[in-house]
Each structure stands twice: as structure tokens, then as C-alpha cells.
Design a protein around this motif. Structure first.
Motif, PDB file in Angstrom:
ATOM      1  N   ASP A 126       0.877  -1.169   0.000  1.00  0.00           N
ATOM      2  CA  ASP A 126       0.000   0.000   0.000  1.00  0.00           C
ATOM      3  C   ASP A 126       0.916   1.220   0.000  1.00  0.00           C
ATOM      4  N   HIS A 127       1.178   1.759  -1.187  1.00  0.00           N
ATOM      5  CA  HIS A 127       2.119   2.869  -1.327  1.00  0.00           C
ATOM      6  C   HIS A 127       1.724   4.079  -0.492  1.00  0.00           C
ATOM      7  N   ASP A 128       0.440   4.402  -0.450  1.00  0.00           N
ATOM      8  CA  ASP A 128      -0.006   5.565   0.315  1.00  0.00           C
ATOM      9  C   ASP A 128       0.257   5.374   1.808  1.00  0.00           C
ATOM     10  N   ALA A 129      -0.036   4.188   2.327  1.00  0.00           N
ATOM     11  CA  ALA A 129       0.187   3.921   3.754  1.00  0.00           C
ATOM     12  C   ALA A 129       1.675   3.945   4.086  1.00  0.00           C
ATOM     13  N   PHE A 130       2.509   3.396   3.204  1.00  0.00           N
ATOM     14  CA  PHE A 130       3.949   3.387   3.460  1.00  0.00           C
ATOM     15  C   PHE A 130       4.500   4.813   3.405  1.00  0.00           C
ATOM     16  N   ALA A 131       4.063   5.606   2.436  1.00  0.00           N
ATOM     17  CA  ALA A 131       4.496   7.007   2.339  1.00  0.00           C
ATOM     18  C   ALA A 131       4.075   7.781   3.584  1.00  0.00           C
ATOM     19  N   GLU A 132       2.865   7.546   4.068  1.00  0.00           N
ATOM     20  CA  GLU A 132       2.390   8.222   5.281  1.00  0.00           C
ATOM     21  C   GLU A 132       3.234   7.813   6.490  1.00  0.00           C
ATOM     22  N   THR A 133       3.623   6.555   6.562  1.00  0.00           N
ATOM     23  CA  THR A 133       4.499   6.095   7.646  1.00  0.00           C
ATOM     24  C   THR A 133       5.832   6.840   7.607  1.00  0.00           C
ATOM     25  N   LEU A 134       6.401   6.988   6.423  1.00  0.00           N
ATOM     26  CA  LEU A 134       7.676   7.704   6.301  1.00  0.00           C
ATOM     27  C   LEU A 134       7.516   9.186   6.637  1.00  0.00           C
ATOM     28  N   ARG A 135       6.399   9.796   6.246  1.00  0.00           N
ATOM     29  CA  ARG A 135       6.144  11.201   6.606  1.00  0.00           C
ATOM     30  C   ARG A 135       6.079  11.358   8.115  1.00  0.00           C
ATOM     31  N   ARG A 136       5.375  10.448   8.771  1.00  0.00           N
ATOM     32  CA  ARG A 136       5.267  10.511  10.234  1.00  0.00           C
ATOM     33  C   ARG A 136       6.613  10.272  10.906  1.00  0.00           C
ATOM     34  N   TRP A 137       7.434   9.409  10.332  1.00  0.00           N
ATOM     35  CA  TRP A 137       8.761   9.136  10.869  1.00  0.00           C
ATOM     36  C   TRP A 137       9.603  10.412  10.824  1.00  0.00           C
ATOM     37  N   HIS A 138       9.557  11.114   9.692  1.00  0.00           N
ATOM     38  CA  HIS A 138      10.282  12.383   9.584  1.00  0.00           C
ATOM     39  C   HIS A 138       9.723  13.426  10.547  1.00  0.00           C
ATOM     40  N   ALA A 139       8.420  13.476  10.681  1.00  0.00           N
ATOM     41  CA  ALA A 139       7.802  14.448  11.584  1.00  0.00           C
ATOM     42  C   ALA A 139       8.228  14.202  13.034  1.00  0.00           C
ATOM     43  N   ARG A 140       8.364  12.957  13.397  1.00  0.00           N
ATOM     44  CA  ARG A 140       8.689  12.610  14.783  1.00  0.00           C
ATOM     45  C   ARG A 140      10.174  12.779  15.115  1.00  0.00           C
ATOM     46  N   HIS A 141      11.038  12.636  14.125  1.00  0.00           N
ATOM     47  CA  HIS A 141      12.479  12.658  14.372  1.00  0.00           C
ATOM     48  C   HIS A 141      13.116  13.893  13.736  1.00  0.00           C
ATOM     49  N   GLU A 142      13.334  14.895  14.553  1.00  0.00           N
ATOM     50  CA  GLU A 142      13.854  16.169  14.070  1.00  0.00           C
ATOM     51  C   GLU A 142      15.224  16.045  13.399  1.00  0.00           C
ATOM     52  N   ALA A 143      16.006  15.058  13.790  1.00  0.00           N
ATOM     53  CA  ALA A 143      17.328  14.886  13.168  1.00  0.00           C
ATOM     54  C   ALA A 143      17.215  14.734  11.656  1.00  0.00           C
TER      55      ALA A 143
ATOM     56  N   VAL B 190      28.702  28.094  11.282  1.00  0.00           N
ATOM     57  CA  VAL B 190      27.606  27.373  10.658  1.00  0.00           C
ATOM     58  C   VAL B 190      26.289  27.793  11.287  1.00  0.00           C
ATOM     59  N   GLN B 191      25.234  27.693  10.507  1.00  0.00           N
ATOM     60  CA  GLN B 191      23.895  28.014  10.966  1.00  0.00           C
ATOM     61  C   GLN B 191      23.043  26.769  10.868  1.00  0.00           C
ATOM     62  N   ARG B 192      22.408  26.414  11.970  1.00  0.00           N
ATOM     63  CA  ARG B 192      21.498  25.274  11.981  1.00  0.00           C
ATOM     64  C   ARG B 192      20.180  25.714  11.356  1.00  0.00           C
ATOM     65  N   LYS B 193      19.600  24.833  10.538  1.00  0.00           N
ATOM     66  CA  LYS B 193      18.282  25.082   9.948  1.00  0.00           C
ATOM     67  C   LYS B 193      17.436  23.833  10.152  1.00  0.00           C
ATOM     68  N   THR B 194      16.164  24.065  10.407  1.00  0.00           N
ATOM     69  CA  THR B 194      15.248  22.972  10.702  1.00  0.00           C
ATOM     70  C   THR B 194      13.952  23.167   9.926  1.00  0.00           C
ATOM     71  N   LEU B 195      13.399  22.074   9.477  1.00  0.00           N
ATOM     72  CA  LEU B 195      12.093  22.093   8.829  1.00  0.00           C
ATOM     73  C   LEU B 195      11.003  21.862   9.866  1.00  0.00           C
ATOM     74  N   PRO B 196       9.840  22.500   9.712  1.00  0.00           N
ATOM     75  CA  PRO B 196       8.711  22.171  10.578  1.00  0.00           C
ATOM     76  C   PRO B 196       8.313  20.704  10.394  1.00  0.00           C
ATOM     77  N   ALA B 197       7.715  20.130  11.407  1.00  0.00           N
ATOM     78  CA  ALA B 197       7.365  18.702  11.381  1.00  0.00           C
ATOM     79  C   ALA B 197       6.472  18.329  10.195  1.00  0.00           C
ATOM     80  N   ASP B 198       5.619  19.234   9.769  1.00  0.00           N
ATOM     81  CA  ASP B 198       4.686  18.904   8.690  1.00  0.00           C
ATOM     82  C   ASP B 198       5.196  19.305   7.302  1.00  0.00           C
ATOM     83  N   ALA B 199       6.461  19.715   7.196  1.00  0.00           N
ATOM     84  CA  ALA B 199       6.981  20.224   5.928  1.00  0.00           C
ATOM     85  C   ALA B 199       7.521  19.136   4.999  1.00  0.00           C
TER      86      ALA B 199
END
Length: 140
Positions: free
Chosen positions: A70-87, A101-110
């Protein structure tokens, strides 16, 4: 944990798909928190050309899925993994003063996830499968 060199990993017949985290470049935000000393040294050495990232420096993950994916479910899992792990949503660039150096971070939903069709493996048609290892993945 056990590591297998990707060149030694036996690919089973099937469809090979790459999953890449992507984000709109305008979503990166300056982050006032400092990098760890180790991360800062790595970034400065890389920017100075003193440290080269070699293909063997990357860690890949392989999933063997024995049912229809299920490509959509797997993609959603990876999105949530990125959202949860700021690294996975943090990078560093040369500071505006040109020295630090300047640290830059993406918002969790980006972060979104896109797929890359890498072809079929395990067939007798040599044009059906593309190379497994690519030079880059995601953002750096």
C-alpha cells in the motif's frame, strides 16, 4: 544490529522503489540552537572540502514485503517518521558571516515523500533494472 554492505545484499525478484523525503526549500527555518561540536566539525570540514562523503558513508534500508504494498500507507508512515524525528529535518549551512555554521530545521509537517521507480530486479532483461545505488538521496 547487523550491517550488510549494499553491494552484497541479495536483491529478490520484484519491483525496486526509492522513497525520498522532499520539502519546499522556503520551509527551512533558522534554528538558534547550536549544533553538537561533532556535527559542527563535520559540517565545517565538509564545507572546506576536507571531508568527502563517500557512497559507503550512507546507510540504506531494505524491506522485503511479501504482500501487495500500500504505497499511500507506506508514504504516510515515512512522513510521520520524519515528523517525529527532528534529526531527519535538520541541516546546517555556512553562517551569514562566512565562518561559522547556521542550523536550519524544517517544521514537522513540511516533509513529503516521493517515490522513484527504479525498475524491476531479478529478471532476465538487463534493461529492466536500474542501478541500486544512486549518488544522493533526500536533502543534505
Amino acid at each position: 544490529m547487523e550491517y550488510t554492505e549494499l553491494s552484497d545484499y541479495r536483491l529478490h525478484p520484484g519491483i525496486l522503489t526509492g522513497w525520498v523525503g522532499t520539502a519546499d526549500p522556503s520551509q527551512w527555518r533558522e534554528d538558534p540552537r547550536p549544533l553538537s561540536a561533532n556535527h559542527e566539525t563535520h559540517v565545517l570540514d565538509s564545507l572546506a572540502g576536507e571531508e568527502q562523503v563517500a557512497p559507503e558513508d550512507w546507510i540504506g534500508t531494505a524491506f522485503r514485503i511479501r504482500r501487495p504494498l500500500d504505497h499511500d500507507a507506506f508514504a504516510e508512515t515515512l512522513r510521520r517518521w520524519h515528523a517525529r524525528h527532528e534529526a531527519y529535518r535538520t541541516t546546517a549551512v555556512r553562517g551569514s558571516d562566512g565562518t561559522g555554521v547556521q542550523r536550519k530545521t524544517l517544521p514537522a509537517d513540511a516533509v513529503d515523500v516521493r517515490t522513484i521507480d527504479l525498475g524491476r530486479v531479478g529478471t532476465t532483461d538487463p534493461s529492466a533494472a536500474r542501478p541500486v545505488c544512486r549518488g544522493s538521496a533526500g536533502h543534505r
